[in-house]
Design a protein around this motif. Sequence first.
Motif, PDB file in Angstrom:
ATOM      1  N   GLU A 116       5.662  20.107  15.720  1.00  0.00           N
ATOM      2  CA  GLU A 116       4.598  20.935  15.137  1.00  0.00           C
ATOM      3  C   GLU A 116       4.114  20.422  13.793  1.00  0.00           C
ATOM      4  O   GLU A 116       2.893  20.362  13.534  1.00  0.00           O
ATOM      5  N   ASN A 117       5.016  20.039  12.915  1.00  0.00           N
ATOM      6  CA  ASN A 117       4.628  19.711  11.541  1.00  0.00           C
ATOM      7  C   ASN A 117       4.184  18.269  11.346  1.00  0.00           C
ATOM      8  O   ASN A 117       3.353  17.988  10.469  1.00  0.00           O
ATOM      9  N   TYR A 118       4.739  17.338  12.125  1.00  0.00           N
ATOM     10  CA  TYR A 118       4.495  15.924  11.850  1.00  0.00           C
ATOM     11  C   TYR A 118       3.807  15.175  12.993  1.00  0.00           C
ATOM     12  O   TYR A 118       2.880  14.412  12.754  1.00  0.00           O
ATOM     13  N   TYR A 119       4.269  15.402  14.211  1.00  0.00           N
ATOM     14  CA  TYR A 119       3.743  14.631  15.333  1.00  0.00           C
ATOM     15  C   TYR A 119       2.336  15.088  15.723  1.00  0.00           C
ATOM     16  O   TYR A 119       1.408  14.277  15.781  1.00  0.00           O
ATOM     17  N   VAL A 123      12.122   6.810   3.691  1.00  0.00           N
ATOM     18  CA  VAL A 123      11.264   7.887   3.183  1.00  0.00           C
ATOM     19  C   VAL A 123      11.699   9.209   3.796  1.00  0.00           C
ATOM     20  O   VAL A 123      12.604   9.251   4.634  1.00  0.00           O
ATOM     21  N   ASP A 124      11.070  10.300   3.388  1.00  0.00           N
ATOM     22  CA  ASP A 124      11.285  11.587   4.030  1.00  0.00           C
ATOM     23  C   ASP A 124      10.482  11.648   5.324  1.00  0.00           C
ATOM     24  O   ASP A 124       9.658  10.774   5.614  1.00  0.00           O
ATOM     25  N   ALA A 125      10.709  12.703   6.102  1.00  0.00           N
ATOM     26  CA  ALA A 125      10.087  12.788   7.431  1.00  0.00           C
ATOM     27  C   ALA A 125       8.560  12.760   7.368  1.00  0.00           C
ATOM     28  O   ALA A 125       7.904  12.036   8.129  1.00  0.00           O
ATOM     29  N   GLY A 126       7.966  13.569   6.472  1.00  0.00           N
ATOM     30  CA  GLY A 126       6.511  13.613   6.380  1.00  0.00           C
ATOM     31  C   GLY A 126       5.903  12.253   6.068  1.00  0.00           C
ATOM     32  O   GLY A 126       5.013  11.773   6.790  1.00  0.00           O
ATOM     33  N   PRO A 127       6.337  11.598   4.973  1.00  0.00           N
ATOM     34  CA  PRO A 127       5.808  10.269   4.660  1.00  0.00           C
ATOM     35  C   PRO A 127       6.084   9.228   5.746  1.00  0.00           C
ATOM     36  O   PRO A 127       5.317   8.269   5.891  1.00  0.00           O
ATOM     37  N   MET A 128       7.154   9.404   6.510  1.00  0.00           N
ATOM     38  CA  MET A 128       7.441   8.478   7.604  1.00  0.00           C
ATOM     39  C   MET A 128       6.300   8.505   8.631  1.00  0.00           C
ATOM     40  O   MET A 128       5.799   7.460   9.053  1.00  0.00           O
ATOM     41  N   TYR A 129       5.886   9.694   9.009  1.00  0.00           N
ATOM     42  CA  TYR A 129       4.779   9.819   9.960  1.00  0.00           C
ATOM     43  C   TYR A 129       3.463   9.346   9.355  1.00  0.00           C
ATOM     44  O   TYR A 129       2.652   8.702  10.030  1.00  0.00           O
ATOM     45  N   LEU A 130       3.233   9.660   8.094  1.00  0.00           N
ATOM     46  CA  LEU A 130       2.001   9.230   7.447  1.00  0.00           C
ATOM     47  C   LEU A 130       1.948   7.714   7.331  1.00  0.00           C
ATOM     48  O   LEU A 130       0.886   7.105   7.469  1.00  0.00           O
ATOM     49  N   ALA A 158       9.908   2.127   9.120  1.00  0.00           N
ATOM     50  CA  ALA A 158      10.092   3.356   8.346  1.00  0.00           C
ATOM     51  C   ALA A 158      11.211   4.184   8.972  1.00  0.00           C
ATOM     52  O   ALA A 158      11.370   4.202  10.201  1.00  0.00           O
ATOM     53  N   TYR A 159      11.989   4.847   8.132  1.00  0.00           N
ATOM     54  CA  TYR A 159      13.074   5.686   8.651  1.00  0.00           C
ATOM     55  C   TYR A 159      13.484   6.707   7.601  1.00  0.00           C
ATOM     56  O   TYR A 159      13.178   6.564   6.413  1.00  0.00           O
ATOM     57  N   VAL A 160      14.149   7.750   8.069  1.00  0.00           N
ATOM     58  CA  VAL A 160      14.702   8.761   7.174  1.00  0.00           C
ATOM     59  C   VAL A 160      16.196   8.519   7.021  1.00  0.00           C
ATOM     60  O   VAL A 160      16.835   7.954   7.909  1.00  0.00           O
ATOM     61  N   ILE A 172       3.223   5.470   9.414  1.00  0.00           N
ATOM     62  CA  ILE A 172       2.829   4.906  10.700  1.00  0.00           C
ATOM     63  C   ILE A 172       1.354   5.199  10.976  1.00  0.00           C
ATOM     64  O   ILE A 172       0.639   4.385  11.556  1.00  0.00           O
ATOM     65  N   SER A 173       0.898   6.356  10.541  1.00  0.00           N
ATOM     66  CA  SER A 173      -0.489   6.758  10.794  1.00  0.00           C
ATOM     67  C   SER A 173      -1.497   5.935  10.003  1.00  0.00           C
ATOM     68  O   SER A 173      -2.573   5.601  10.505  1.00  0.00           O
ATOM     69  N   ASP A 174      -1.163   5.607   8.744  1.00  0.00           N
ATOM     70  CA  ASP A 174      -2.130   4.862   7.919  1.00  0.00           C
ATOM     71  C   ASP A 174      -1.874   3.362   7.913  1.00  0.00           C
ATOM     72  O   ASP A 174      -2.600   2.602   7.258  1.00  0.00           O
ATOM     73  N   GLY A 175      -0.831   2.915   8.633  1.00  0.00           N
ATOM     74  CA  GLY A 175      -0.587   1.483   8.755  1.00  0.00           C
ATOM     75  C   GLY A 175       0.233   0.877   7.646  1.00  0.00           C
ATOM     76  O   GLY A 175       0.460  -0.342   7.638  1.00  0.00           O
ATOM     77  N   SER A 176       0.710   1.681   6.690  1.00  0.00           N
ATOM     78  CA  SER A 176       1.560   1.122   5.634  1.00  0.00           C
ATOM     79  C   SER A 176       2.956   0.801   6.149  1.00  0.00           C
ATOM     80  O   SER A 176       3.717   0.078   5.507  1.00  0.00           O
ATOM     81  N   ALA A 177       3.316   1.328   7.313  1.00  0.00           N
ATOM     82  CA  ALA A 177       4.526   0.937   8.036  1.00  0.00           C
ATOM     83  C   ALA A 177       4.120   0.584   9.458  1.00  0.00           C
ATOM     84  O   ALA A 177       3.116   1.085   9.977  1.00  0.00           O
ATOM     85  N   ASP A 178       4.889  -0.299  10.081  1.00  0.00           N
ATOM     86  CA  ASP A 178       4.530  -0.781  11.416  1.00  0.00           C
ATOM     87  C   ASP A 178       5.142   0.041  12.534  1.00  0.00           C
ATOM     88  O   ASP A 178       4.519   0.223  13.586  1.00  0.00           O
TER      89      ASP A 178
END
Length: 300
Positions: free
Chosen positions: A105-108, A77-84, A46-48, A86-92
């Motif tokens: 603050e917002n994503y990590y 993707v955008d920054a928010g979906p990038m973190y999500l 995943a990347y922005v 990795i968090s939900d496993g849809s990206a490695d």
Amino acid sequence: MSLKKSVNLLLTTVMVFAFVLAGCSKGDNESKGSGSPAKNKTITLAYVAWDSEIASTNVVREVLESKLGYKVNMLQVDAGPMYLGISDGSADAMVAAWLPSTHGENYYEPNKDKFEDLGMNLDGTKVGLAVPTYMDISSIEDLKGDVGQSVNYTITGIEPGAGIMTATAKVIEQYELKDWKLLESSSAAMAKVLQDAYAKEEPIIVTGWTPHWMFAKMDLKYLDDPKGVYGGDEQIHTLVRLGLKDDQPEAYKFLDQFEWTPADMEAVMVDINGGMSEEEASRKWVENNADKVSKWIDGI
């Protein structure tokens, strides 16, 4: 059974066994060869769409494919979906976590228990408001003066939701820049507007970050941030989904060992900006930096 029939049966058995062995050997070679990834060696990055992350993610892709035999899926993707992701496993994995301020603050922080942080892959990043050096201002405080009229009280930004956009909105609030607006666009559009203004030596203020090719191509400077809204120098970290170490140990070890410099990243960005495709620029860098790449994949 006659002797002749027995010999024919034996020959037929030997030939069948030989074909089976050949098929197994071919299958093994296809799965292990660098040009043909094994069926289970697939990974999603995943990347922005920031020039810096396009460069880093494509270099990682090139190493995974050409050196380790992986099939790589690129998820922009955008920054928010990038973190999500990795968090939900849809990206490695991702190599684009700007910490501690830009994404912290917002994503990590809200997701830090849902992924594994492999640590820094690049040190010495910075974000802030950037202007051409020919502009006679040096601090964000100076935006309260006459400069506002010359740029229509506009700061040219990038994609909405990016960490630097959130920070810049806070800058406008905390510095009480009441007449100013933050223009949402994209990384590419911001760079184009900056280049056009720079060519005419016109005033312009943009959201900037380093490493970025625009600092190599143009004489730019950051405006001082006496209130420290943007934070200090940052690092870029590599994040992976939970379980990647068990599922893809080779990719995990490479990602854990991946580390380079701002100059490395800028070299790839400059080539892309100069007209090379992302694939060509990343392949060129990997071929020209064999010693560094060998350290990334050491022990795999």
